[in-house]
Scaffold this motif. Structure first.
Motif, short mmCIF file in Angstrom:
data_model
loop_
_atom_site.label_atom_id
_atom_site.label_comp_id
_atom_site.label_asym_id
_atom_site.label_seq_id
_atom_site.Cartn_x
_atom_site.Cartn_y
_atom_site.Cartn_z
N VAL A 147 0.85 -1.20 0.00
CA VAL A 147 0.00 0.00 0.00
C VAL A 147 0.87 1.24 0.00
CG1 VAL A 147 -1.67 1.34 1.37
CG2 VAL A 147 -1.99 -1.14 1.05
N ARG A 148 1.88 1.25 0.84
CA ARG A 148 2.75 2.43 0.94
C ARG A 148 3.56 2.62 -0.36
NH1 ARG A 148 4.37 3.56 6.94
NH2 ARG A 148 6.51 3.35 6.22
N LYS A 149 4.04 1.54 -0.94
CA LYS A 149 4.81 1.63 -2.19
C LYS A 149 3.93 2.17 -3.31
CE LYS A 149 7.73 -0.96 -5.34
NZ LYS A 149 8.31 -2.25 -5.70
N ALA A 150 2.72 1.65 -3.44
CA ALA A 150 1.80 2.13 -4.48
C ALA A 150 1.47 3.61 -4.27
CB ALA A 150 0.53 1.28 -4.49
N THR A 151 1.36 4.02 -3.02
CA THR A 151 1.06 5.41 -2.71
C THR A 151 2.21 6.32 -3.14
OG1 THR A 151 -0.34 4.75 -0.85
CG2 THR A 151 0.48 7.02 -0.83
N ILE A 152 3.43 5.90 -2.91
CA ILE A 152 4.59 6.69 -3.32
C ILE A 152 4.59 6.89 -4.84
CG2 ILE A 152 7.13 6.72 -3.48
CD1 ILE A 152 7.08 5.09 -0.79
N ILE A 153 4.39 5.81 -5.58
CA ILE A 153 4.38 5.89 -7.04
C ILE A 153 3.27 6.82 -7.52
CG2 ILE A 153 3.95 4.57 -9.17
CD1 ILE A 153 6.75 4.11 -8.06
N GLU A 154 2.08 6.70 -6.93
CA GLU A 154 0.97 7.57 -7.34
C GLU A 154 1.27 9.03 -7.00
OE1 GLU A 154 -2.58 8.41 -9.24
OE2 GLU A 154 -1.58 6.48 -9.11
N ALA A 155 1.90 9.27 -5.86
CA ALA A 155 2.28 10.64 -5.48
C ALA A 155 3.25 11.23 -6.50
CB ALA A 155 2.89 10.65 -4.08
N PHE A 156 4.24 10.43 -6.92
CA PHE A 156 5.17 10.89 -7.95
C PHE A 156 4.44 11.21 -9.25
CE2 PHE A 156 9.14 8.43 -6.23
CZ PHE A 156 9.20 9.29 -5.14
N ASN A 157 3.50 10.34 -9.63
CA ASN A 157 2.72 10.56 -10.86
C ASN A 157 1.93 11.86 -10.79
OD1 ASN A 157 3.65 8.19 -12.02
ND2 ASN A 157 1.88 6.99 -11.36
N MET A 158 1.33 12.12 -9.64
CA MET A 158 0.55 13.36 -9.49
C MET A 158 1.44 14.59 -9.56
SD MET A 158 -2.28 12.25 -6.65
CE MET A 158 -3.29 13.74 -6.81
N LEU A 159 2.61 14.53 -8.94
CA LEU A 159 3.54 15.66 -9.02
C LEU A 159 3.97 15.91 -10.45
CD1 LEU A 159 5.60 14.92 -5.81
CD2 LEU A 159 4.32 17.04 -6.24
N ALA A 160 4.25 14.84 -11.20
CA ALA A 160 4.63 14.99 -12.61
C ALA A 160 3.48 15.59 -13.41
CB ALA A 160 5.05 13.63 -13.18
N GLU A 161 2.27 15.13 -13.14
CA GLU A 161 1.10 15.68 -13.83
C GLU A 161 0.94 17.16 -13.51
OE1 GLU A 161 -3.74 15.08 -13.78
OE2 GLU A 161 -2.47 13.38 -13.25
N MET A 162 1.11 17.53 -12.26
CA MET A 162 0.98 18.94 -11.88
C MET A 162 2.08 19.79 -12.50
SD MET A 162 -0.91 21.14 -10.22
CE MET A 162 -1.89 20.33 -8.97
N THR A 163 3.27 19.23 -12.64
CA THR A 163 4.38 19.95 -13.27
C THR A 163 4.02 20.30 -14.71
OG1 THR A 163 6.01 18.88 -11.87
CG2 THR A 163 6.82 19.79 -13.92
N ASP A 164 3.32 19.39 -15.38
CA ASP A 164 2.90 19.65 -16.75
C ASP A 164 1.84 20.73 -16.84
OD1 ASP A 164 4.66 17.77 -17.73
OD2 ASP A 164 3.16 16.16 -17.80
N LYS A 165 1.20 21.07 -15.72
CA LYS A 165 0.16 22.10 -15.70
C LYS A 165 0.71 23.45 -15.24
CE LYS A 165 -3.39 18.75 -14.47
NZ LYS A 165 -4.37 18.76 -15.50
N LYS A 166 2.04 23.59 -15.29
CA LYS A 166 2.69 24.81 -14.80
C LYS A 166 2.09 26.04 -15.50
CE LYS A 166 7.00 26.98 -13.74
NZ LYS A 166 8.43 26.86 -13.62
N PRO A 167 1.71 27.06 -14.73
CA PRO A 167 1.16 28.26 -15.35
C PRO A 167 2.24 29.01 -16.13
CG PRO A 167 1.44 28.60 -13.00
CD PRO A 167 1.77 27.17 -13.28
#
Length: 168
Positions: A147-167
């Motif tokens: 559970v914790r490992k999957a959470t880390i990977i998803e957190a990284f994915n969300m940060l990468a997605e947010m980086t792509d939305k940079k204003p």
């Protein structure tokens, strides 16, 4: 500390992306207990993109360190969408250099679950300066480690997605 190779690869990719885009990261971690920040800082050069991390395992820490309201915790519970969003936004507002934040709160197990909030339930949120906050609800299978490992990977994915939305 032994960090799984796939986590280190994902962390290195995220760090490279954030360097390219001029992003700085902060974290607000409950169920991962600092593993997201620890995984990022295990990579050479992480100091150019990691500002700080908040480990807010208790409700009191969520309130005192990152400003989650007591009322929100009482009404929704620590493992909820509103609390994850408040954690991400609170961490971002309290981190001096951060442009991005990710927050995770969940039930990693093996105990602590209920019918409404089963073991494996994690709420993740990602906030960025002048960007809408993202939220994801996940229910992961497996033991506490999985559970914790999957959470880390998803957190990284969300940060990468947010980086792509940079204003601009």
């Amino acid at each position: 500390m032994n960090i799984a190779p796939d986590i280190l690869i994902a962390a290195a990719e995220l760090i490279a992306l954030c360097k390219t885009n001029g992003e700085m990261i902060t974290t607000a971690e409950s169920c991962t207990g600092g593993l997201i920040t620890g995984s990022l800082t295990a990579v050479d050069g992480s100091s150019s993109v990691v500002d700080c991390g908040f480990v807010t395992y208790s409700n009191e820490a969520k309130q005192g360190l990152i400003g989650v309201s007591e009322d929100m915790l009482v009404i929704h519970g620590a493992v909820s969408k509103p609390v994850a969003i408040a954690m991400a936004e609170g961490a971002l507002s309290r981190a001096p250099l951060a442009t991005l934040s990710v927050a995770v709160t969940g039930i990693a197990g093996p105990g602590g679950g209920s019918e409404q909030k089963p073991v494996g339930l994690v709420h993740l949120a990602c906030a960025g300066n002048n960007r809408p906050t993202l939220h994801r609800r996940r229910v992961y299978d497996g033991d506490r480690h999985a559970v914790r490992k999957a959470t880390i990977i998803e957190a990284f994915n969300m940060l990468a997605e947010m980086t792509d939305k940079k204003p601009v």
